[in-house]
Structure formats: C-alpha cells, structure tokens
Design a protein around this motif. Structure first.
Motif, PDB file in Angstrom:
ATOM      1  N   ASN A 165       0.803  -1.220   0.000  1.00  0.00           N
ATOM      2  CA  ASN A 165       0.000   0.000   0.000  1.00  0.00           C
ATOM      3  C   ASN A 165       0.836   1.271   0.000  1.00  0.00           C
ATOM      4  O   ASN A 165       0.520   2.245   0.665  1.00  0.00           O
ATOM      5  N   VAL A 166       1.938   1.218  -0.730  1.00  0.00           N
ATOM      6  CA  VAL A 166       2.777   2.389  -0.942  1.00  0.00           C
ATOM      7  C   VAL A 166       2.941   2.516  -2.453  1.00  0.00           C
ATOM      8  O   VAL A 166       3.401   1.589  -3.107  1.00  0.00           O
ATOM      9  N   SER A 167       2.553   3.664  -2.993  1.00  0.00           N
ATOM     10  CA  SER A 167       2.556   3.804  -4.446  1.00  0.00           C
ATOM     11  C   SER A 167       3.931   3.571  -5.059  1.00  0.00           C
ATOM     12  O   SER A 167       4.048   2.968  -6.124  1.00  0.00           O
ATOM     13  N   ALA A 168       4.957   4.042  -4.371  1.00  0.00           N
ATOM     14  CA  ALA A 168       6.299   3.900  -4.924  1.00  0.00           C
ATOM     15  C   ALA A 168       6.671   2.423  -5.080  1.00  0.00           C
ATOM     16  O   ALA A 168       7.566   2.086  -5.863  1.00  0.00           O
TER      17      ALA A 168
ATOM     18  N   ASN B   4      -1.067  12.677  -9.278  1.00  0.00           N
ATOM     19  CA  ASN B   4      -0.545  12.725  -7.912  1.00  0.00           C
ATOM     20  C   ASN B   4      -1.596  12.595  -6.821  1.00  0.00           C
ATOM     21  O   ASN B   4      -1.269  12.388  -5.668  1.00  0.00           O
TER      22      ASN B   4
END
Lengths: 452, 554
Positions: free
Chosen positions: A279-282, A327
């Motif tokens: 659950n971290v976009s990066a 974004n």
C-alpha cells in the motif's frame, strides 16, 4: 540440530535445488495433461473511452468484419506484445448501476447484476458509519471453483490477491477492496503482501529428505492439537458463531493439503521476494512484479488454478510513479476528468499485463504447450471512463486450449451485453455450461464467437 | 444541551431519505431512527421524551455471546507478554486496514493467508523461546523433565488461553511434548508452544458467559471478564494482579472490578493504549500514510512523517497523563515540536535543543484539528471533502451515505479552484444534500496546505476565503477556521458523545446499532458526569453491566 520446515526451506536458497512441486506428481493418472487455470485481473477506475476504443475488428451479430484486422487505442496500445494471444471484447456495458459507482461496479461484474445498492446497503457489520454496496450472490470465481472439475485438484482452491488495498472506505466497510465472495457470499479479502503469500504457498514444498519427513511429522502433530482445540471450542459455540471456526478449519485443511504434496518437479524455487511495504505507491510496480512471479510459480507447481487479482481497490489511491498529473491517486484523478494521466495509467497496467502474458507464453507446461495455452486471463475495469458504465474495457488472453483464439477484436456494441455474458462463456470453457450468470435479467447468454 | 438531543444525533442512521432535506433539521442529517436501515428498530425509548438517562441506568446487553479473535496487534502484545524479550513477527489479517480503530468481531474469519501468517509467527517465537530452555522451564533441581514440563504447561497455557486447562487438553499437550522430545526436550517444548500460539483457544477471546439460558442475559465468567478488561485497557492479556483476581473469581465482585479497572488505567501501558486508541480514531493508527506530490512537497519525507506522528502521540499522551478533557483535545494550544515541525508551525525552536520541546501554538492553531499529523492525514485527493467528511463523520458521528443512484458527477469537470468546485457541489440539487454537510466544514481548513502550513494568502496575493458553516449540530453557526471549529467542538455535547460512541464501538468490537442506544446514552451521560476527562471514556464503559454481560443468544 533441528531443521524446521521453514528453516529447511530458507536453507534451500536461490536455485540451489531443483524442487519438487506438488504439481504433476499428483498427476500420475494423466501424464502429459496440463491443468486449466483462470486468472482474473481487475483494473480499477479506468479508462478513457476514446483512448481505449480500438478501430476495426469484427462486429458480431451485425456488420461483421475481420476480427483480426484492428488497431489499438493509445490507452491499450501497450498490449501490442500480447496481441497474438489476445481478444479485445468491445462494447460491453454495466447495467443497473446505483449506489457507489466503484463499489457497486466491481461487485456487479464479479457477482452478476443484482446487489443491495446505495442507501439500503448498510452492511450490518459496518453499523451506522459504514455504507456501501453489498453483494447478494457469490462471485464467478468461487462458483467455478465449486463446479468445475477442471479447476479441482490443487491444495489451494483459489487465491485472492491485490497490488494495493487502500480505499477511502466508510469505516469497517471492506467491500471496496474485495472482489471475491464465497458461496455463502462471505467476502474473501485479498492478500496484499507478496512475501507472506510466498511463505503460504511455497514454504511447505521441499524435497523428500529426512529433515523434511521430520518436519512434516512435527507440523502434523501440531496441527492435530490445533484441530482438537478448535473442535472443543466449536462444541461450546452458539450456532451463529460456528461459521468463524468453519472458515478457520478450512484454512487449516488447506495447510494440511500442502503437507502431503509429493516431492517432484522440475521447477526451481527462487528465494522469497524481498519484503516490500504494501500500500505504498512507490512500491506498486515491484509489488505487482513480485505477485506475478508468485502466480507463475503457483501455476507451474499446480498449487492453485484460480487467482483473482485486484491491481488496487475499487477506490484506487495508487499514484503510478512517472505519470504526470496522477498525484492525487487514480480514483480522485478520475473525478478530475484528467484524460492524459488516466490514459497513461491504463496503458501502464496494460503494459504489465502484456509482459506477464508474454512470459507465460515462454513457460513450458506439462503437456508440452505453453503455460499461457492452458491459462485464461481476463482483464476488466468496472468503468468505461470516469464513473460511466458504458463500454467497459475487457480483454481476454491465452487459453487457446480452452478455446480462445488470439489476435482478435470482437465488438458487441449496443447489444445490451455485459460481463455476465463473458463469464457464462468462460464457464462453458471450464466445462460448466451456464446460460445465465447472476441476475438473469441482466445477461443474454454466452457471447457468440468468443470461444470455440 | 439536553441529553436527549445528543442521544438523538449520536445514533444517526442513514435512513432512506439519505442527506436530503436534512440541513435544517436540528436533529442532524438523516435522522430517522425508524427508517428502513435501522435493522433493530429505533424504538428503545431514548429518542423521544427527554430527560437525561441516569449515568447508572441499567441497560440490557446488546452483544450476543461470541468469540472475538485477537487483532493483529493484540496477537503481538499477548505473545510478547507470554515471552518477554522475544521478537514476534507481525501477523497480518488480509482485508483489515492496518491501524483501524475497530477490531470487528464478526469480520475477517481466519483464511489460508491468515493461518499461514499466524503459523509463521508462532513457529518463529517457539523456536526462539526454547533457546534458553532452562530459563524458560525453571526446572527444580532433580526434577524429571516430564514433571518440569507439566509445571510449565500449568503455568503457561492457562495464561495463554485465559482460562483453566482441562484434563484432555493437558494430556494432549503433554503428548505433543513427548512426540517432539523424542529428538530433544527443546523440540518437544517448541512444538508445545507452537501449537498453543496457533490454537483457537489463544487466538479467540470467548464471551460465552456462565450459563446461557435462551432469552436471558448471561454474565461473563470471571476469566472472560478479566480478559475483556485487560484487552480493552492494555490491548493484551491480563497482567499478573488481574490474572490472580480472575483465578480466585473475585474480579466478578463489582468493587474488585472497579478497583482493577482504575488501577490498569493508571499503568503506563494503560495510558499508552488509551493514547493509541485516540490515534486510531484520528486515522493515525498506522502512522501517517498520506502520499503527497514530491515535486510540490519535496520536504515531505519519512523523518517529517515521524515528527508529525511524534507530536500527535506526545500531545495525546500528555493529555491522558494529565487527565485532560475532551475540550482540551480540541482546543489546547500547548503541544510539542521538534525542529522541523517548528518550521511548519512558525514557532521558535530554542537553539541547542534536540528532539521535541514544549511549545505554545500561535493563534491560528489549536488542538488536534490543526495538528500536522491530522491535517496531512486528511490531505488526500479532494481535501475539502475529505476534511469535511472527517469532521462530520468522525467528530460528530453523523453519517454521510454513499452517492445516490441518481448522482450525475459528469457535470463536475474539475475546472476552477477547489473552493469553486466545492461551491458547485454544494449548490447542486442532488450532490448538495450531502456535500452541504461536508464541504462547509472542509473549507474552514483552506488556509492550511497539504503539509499543514498556514497559508492565509493565495499565490496571487489575495486572501484565502475559509468561511464555512456548521449546521445540523448542537453548536451551529458560521465558522471560518479550524480554531473556530475547534472552539465549537469543545463546547459540543454531540461531539463529546461522539467520542464516547467511538470508544464504545471500540470496546464492543463492532459498530453500534439502535439496540445500543440505551448504553450509548448512559456512557455519554456518565462521561459528562465524570467531567469528560480522557480516561473517563474507558471508566464509563467498564462500569456498565453491559460490559460484563451478553444477551441470551439464540
């Protein structure tokens, strides 16, 4: 020194041992026959209609045309490498949309039509603060796993996975990040941590060494106690609480089934993937990549034949690195009608799927054909664009041994066709003839020309 | 503010009317306790009439006998309590949002993924625990292995299972030990620990009561009662003293129970857990997870997120420790900053300081609403909506239903400023019904950017318009800033009742239903009577007979 199964497994290391695999040891009865598999991708909150729309192709039941003569749109042009194995299914709509567009959309596609929508959908577990949409039927994957003989056999009946589960849910509402519902319509939330999934699937696979035998004996003893404890507790429970332990027992039995897998395979098990924060976009790309490798391996080892995979929740918060204007995350961006970033996001997902398709094509299956030939892949979005439900993107890949031809674009625009008509076709391909799926009023039977 | 009003607005259920026509309804949005959505009906007698319910009103229990699986955090805490100093690999429940306030008892059955996660953790802990076998078993000189392991089982397993062992279980565990010990005693003990930590008796709390007579409430057993208390206050197993009160049964005596509850609330762990509950309520249970555009906010890195979380943690812990009130939570200007937060808040940071120092906030900030952690946490997507919804839903406990089927969002093309887009949403005949409840609260935060910096003027030099309106509450009126909003929240009985409502839902492991109205009102009244100090929220709940009883079930 004691060697636990897990430490034994860790000790195997990368490529140091050719391993085992349940796969087709169990298939002594059918040497040279490969299992059939289904992999369903949900690509949330896509796309941009004008940029998805292919040109050319065949209008089924209408003007006709050559299905193989078509061009991609900019949103799906990245599917090009997978073109020989793909059928674009154009012109399907979602019907009877109400309530939350995404939450209802994914449930309608997977369970077929009717849901309890909008304001009446108060999840009894979510109380006054949780709202959303509730399914009333099981999802297609669970029906097929239950009914299709072709899908039975592996220790793990079905896998639910996700690349990201973040959603702006109402509190205690989980339906935004669930796409599979079992036969009792219990939500089956996806696993979103590849390293944990890897452990679940592969840690019990090992050679037939003495250490492995001892480890299996230990696991069995421990499991016996746990099951005994579960049964004792079960007897004390009121009837409405027992399903919790039924599910728990099912999970223990799944583990038990993996314990008796025979040791034989030509597959080399890689080391576990590095731990990456979910659950971290990066990390999104890496998480998908890790899961794709796990899926390939699980199919090769025949640990499961059914995978449903959500790239993200039905309220995608994912920001794909490198796409300008995305974004806020995909779902909020859909509220902004930002054409370019949404098109690029769709193209990005198409690209990762196309790469997987090509990889599956390169892997040899037990019958000498490719893994892709025996694996049907479905990719869809619940929206045509923004929060609209006409012309949803649908693509099928692989599955030539299931009767799917590649290199095609089939159009059904304006015929009132829905995903239910895709599912009934797929169901037939898996040996379960179905004339309608879900709410009969919302589907018309298998799409002509899709299979066979 | 009459109690009857806040009861009314704190039991709001989304009724079939949605948000429509509720803006001028003094009871708040969607008030319709008898609406179709109210499964259990709304007529428990507290919504009409008036008059404050007594703090000691005897409410019927509304929770049925059940098993309640430990949350992922509780699993870790409980295993750590059993094996101090040993690292516990985290267990992850698929589908559960990390750090979520509620551990919903009827959700998340154990599936293959979760069972695997528990197994992995249990095996690792068991292997670690037997590394110092003599230290673990504490065998007496000359004691035979079997007798020593038997004593270990009698010491360890009842505490893990939170109840006495029966003879069958004891025999099965010793058999497991014997099977494993064929190679080495440590292997036997390892298997035993592994099995206990994966057993349903460890993983589920039982709330089955002493004797279920259909239709009649049943009291929890002393073991269940002690377990409920400790998991509520410590988020873990009973500590030694509480455990002894469970073993001798004295915890069932109201006086002993009250004394134990008060004692646990005063322990550092009890205070830390209460702070943690507040952080979860504010959406910070898993830290600050908001993602911001790095090209716009290059300074937003992990260390800044830690600073922000550190401030919120210290602020709330400080209030808990000093017996602060709910009003303090909303309006206090005394907080803590480190160097980076001082820059964001525009407050001095004494030269030569390190880490967090106490500070007094400037006039544009107060309480939790303007805290960086909370503001950044609510800076996703369309901030005006997200922040407004947070205030309405989480601070006033007023529900905002999903968009209705007739919604046409195509008319909103994303053009114009956020404020202009908001005005369009609010004035729309369909969308406005709900957005008029969210956006006029969300806009009051407009002078704060996504990084929680105060920006009273726009890039073009014009002053930012942050005027909004509070409607449908007990403290209605114009508000133009989070400070003004906080001042009203500090005065609002509805908001205070909302906090206790959240706490009650947390304590029960489920969202509240109309059947909880009596208890909700009783707790809220009790909290008011006690002075609305933060620890009072827990104290008010555990005083209740409904905490110690379950319905007659089926």
């Amino acid at each position: 020194m004691h060697v636990s199964r897990r430490s034994f497994f860790r000790g195997v290391g990368a490529g140091t041992a050719a391993i085992f695999g349940g796969t087709f040891a169990r298939q002594a009865f059918g040497q040279g026959v490969a299992p059939k598999r289904l992999l369903v991708f949900y690509m949330p909150n896509s796309s941009i209609r004008a940029n998805w729309a292919p040109t050319g192709g065949r209008v089924v039941g209408g003007a006709g045309g050559d299905a193989t003569q078509f061009s991609f749109g900019t949103a799906n042009s990245t599917l090009m490498p997978a073109k020989p194995y793909l059928t674009l299914v154009d012109g399907l709509d979602q019907k009877n949309i109400g309530g939350d567009p995404h939450g209802s959309g994914i449930i309608r596609v997977m369970t077929g039509g009717t849901i309890i929508a909008g304001e009446k959908a108060k999840d009894p577990m979510a109380g006054s603060l949780g709202m959303g949409n509730l399914p009333v039927r099981p999802s297609i994957d669970q029906i097929l796993v239950d009914q299709s003989a072709a899908l039975k056999g592996p220790p793990i009946f079905s896998l639910q996975l996700a690349g990201d589960t973040r959603a702006d849910n109402g509190r205690s509402d989980i339906h935004m990040h669930v796409m599979s519902y079992d036969l009792k319509v219990t939500p089956l939330p996806p696993d979103a941590e590849p390293t944990k999934t890897f452990t679940r699937l592969f840690s019990n696979i090992m050679g037939s060494s003495q250490a492995a035998s001892k480890a299996i004996a230990e696991e069995t003893s421990v499991l016996d106690f746990i099951k005994g404890d579960l049964n004792r507790l079960y007897q004390r429970l009121p009837a409405d609480q027992r399903p919790k332990l039924d599910s728990h027992l099912g999970a223990l039995r799944e583990f038990e089934r993996t314990l008796v897998l025979p040791a034989q395979s030509n597959v080399t098990l890689p080391p576990p993937p590095p731990v990456v924060a979910p659950n971290v976009s990066a990390n999104h790309q890496q998480l998908l990549r890790q899961y794709f490798d796990i899926i390939k391996l699980a199919f090769q080892l025949d640990l499961t034949r059914m995978v449903t995979f959500m790239f993200a929740s039905a309220n995608s918060q994912v920001v794909i690195p490198g796409i300008a204007g995305l974004n806020k995350g995909i779902h909020p961006t859909a509220h902004d009608y930002a054409v370019a970033p949404l098109t690029q996001a769709t193209a990005w997902y198409c690209d990762v799927v196309a790469k997987l398709v090509v990889e599956l094509q390169a892997i040899k299956d037990l019958d000498g054909s490719s893994l892709l030939d025996n694996t049907l892949i479905v990719m869809f979005s619940e929206t045509g664009q923004y929060h609209e439900f006409a012309n949803i993107p649908v693509a099928l890949f692989g599955g030539s041994k299931l009767g799917l031809k590649g290199g095609r674009c089939l159009r059904y625009t304006g015929q009132g066709r829905t995903m239910a008509d895709v599912w009934t076709g797929i169901s037939g391909a898996f040996g379960v003839p179905m004339t309608t799926f879900g709410d009969a009023a919302y589907n018309m039977g298998p799409l002509p020309e899709l299979f066979g | 503010m009459k109690a009857s009003n806040f009861v009314l607005s704190s039991v709001l259920l989304a009724a079939s009317s949605g948000c429509r026509g509720t803006v001028d309804n003094p009871g708040g949005p969607g008030v319709n306790p008898n609406g179709a959505a109210g499964a259990a009906g709304g007529g428990t007698g507290l919504t009409g009439g008036g008059g404050s319910p007594s703090p000691d009103a005897v409410c019927s229990p509304a929770t049925a006998p059940r098993v309640w699986r430990l949350s992922d955090e509780q699993f870790s805490n409980a295993v750590s309590d059993l094996f101090p100093g040993i690292t516990v690999p985290a267990v992850v429940t698929p589908g559960r949002t990390k750090g979520e306030l509620l551990n919903v008892a009827e959700r998340y059955p154990v599936d293959g993924a979760l069972a695997s996660s528990v197994r992995t953790s249990a095996e690792a802990v068991a292997a670690d625990a037997v590394k110092d076998l003599p230290g673990l078993l504490k065998c007496q000189a000359g004691q035979a292995d079997a007798a020593c392991v038997g004593a270990f089982v009698d010491r360890f397993v009842p505490r893990a299972f939170r109840r006495p062992l029966d003879a069958t279980e004891r025999a099965a565990l010793l058999a497991l030990y014997t099977a494993g010990a064929k190679t080495a005693s440590a292997d036997g003990v390892r298997l035993l620990i592994d099995a206990v930590l994966q057993s349903p008796s460890f993983l589920y709390r039982t709330e089955l009561g002493t004797a279920v007579v259909s239709g009649k409430p049943t009291a929890l057993t002393p073991y269940e009662l002690a377990t409920n208390l400790s998991f509520l206050v410590l988020d873990s197993l009973p500590d030694v003293e509480l455990w002894s009160k469970a073993q001798d049964g004295s915890i069932a005596q109201p006086q002993v129970f009250t004394q134990q509850a008060a004692r646990l609330l005063q322990t550092p762990r009890g205070r830390d857990n209460l702070s943690a509950i507040f952080l979860k309520w504010l959406g910070l249970g898993a830290g600050i997870t908001t993602e911001l555009d790095a090209t716009v906010y290059p300074e937003y890195d992990d260390s800044l997120r830690q600073s922000m979380l550190g401030e919120s943690t210290r602020f709330i812990s400080g209030l808990v420790e000093q017996n602060g009130t709910l009003a303090d939570l909303m309006t206090s200007r005394k907080t803590f900053v480190d160097g980076r937060l001082a820059t964001i808040y525009g407050v001095p940071y004494p030269a030569g300081s390190t880490g967090f120092v106490p500070t007094t906030l400037p006039s544009e900030r107060a309480g939790i609403l303007t805290q960086a952690g909370v503001l950044v946490g609510k800076s996703r997507g369309h901030e005006i909506v997200i922040r407004g919804k947070f205030v309405r839903r989480d601070l006033f406990c007023q529900n905002i239903p999903s968009p209705p089927p007739t919604v046409n969002i195509m008319q909103f093309d994303g053009s114009g400023t956020e404020r202009q887009q908001s005005a369009k949403r609010v004035s729309d005949s369909v969308c406005g019904a709900c957005h008029s409840l969210m956006d006029p609260l969300g806009v009051t935060f407009e002078k704060f950017d996504a990084l929680a910096r105060y920006k009273p003027t726009a890039a073009d030099g014009t002053p930012v318009d942050s005027t909004g309106q509070l409607t449908g509450t007990d403290v209605d009126g114009p508000v133009a800033s989070p400070v003004e909003l906080a001042a009203r929240l500090g005065l609002s009985a509805t908001a205070r009742a909302c906090v206790s409502q959240n706490m009650l839902a947390y304590a029960l492991g489920r969202e509240l239903t109309p059947a909880d109205q009596c208890e909700q009102a009783r707790v809220a009244t009790q909290v008011e009577a006690l002075g609305s100090h933060l620890p009072d929220l827990i104290a008010a709940i555990v005083r209740s007979p409904t905490f110690a009883t379950r319905t007659g079930g089926q």
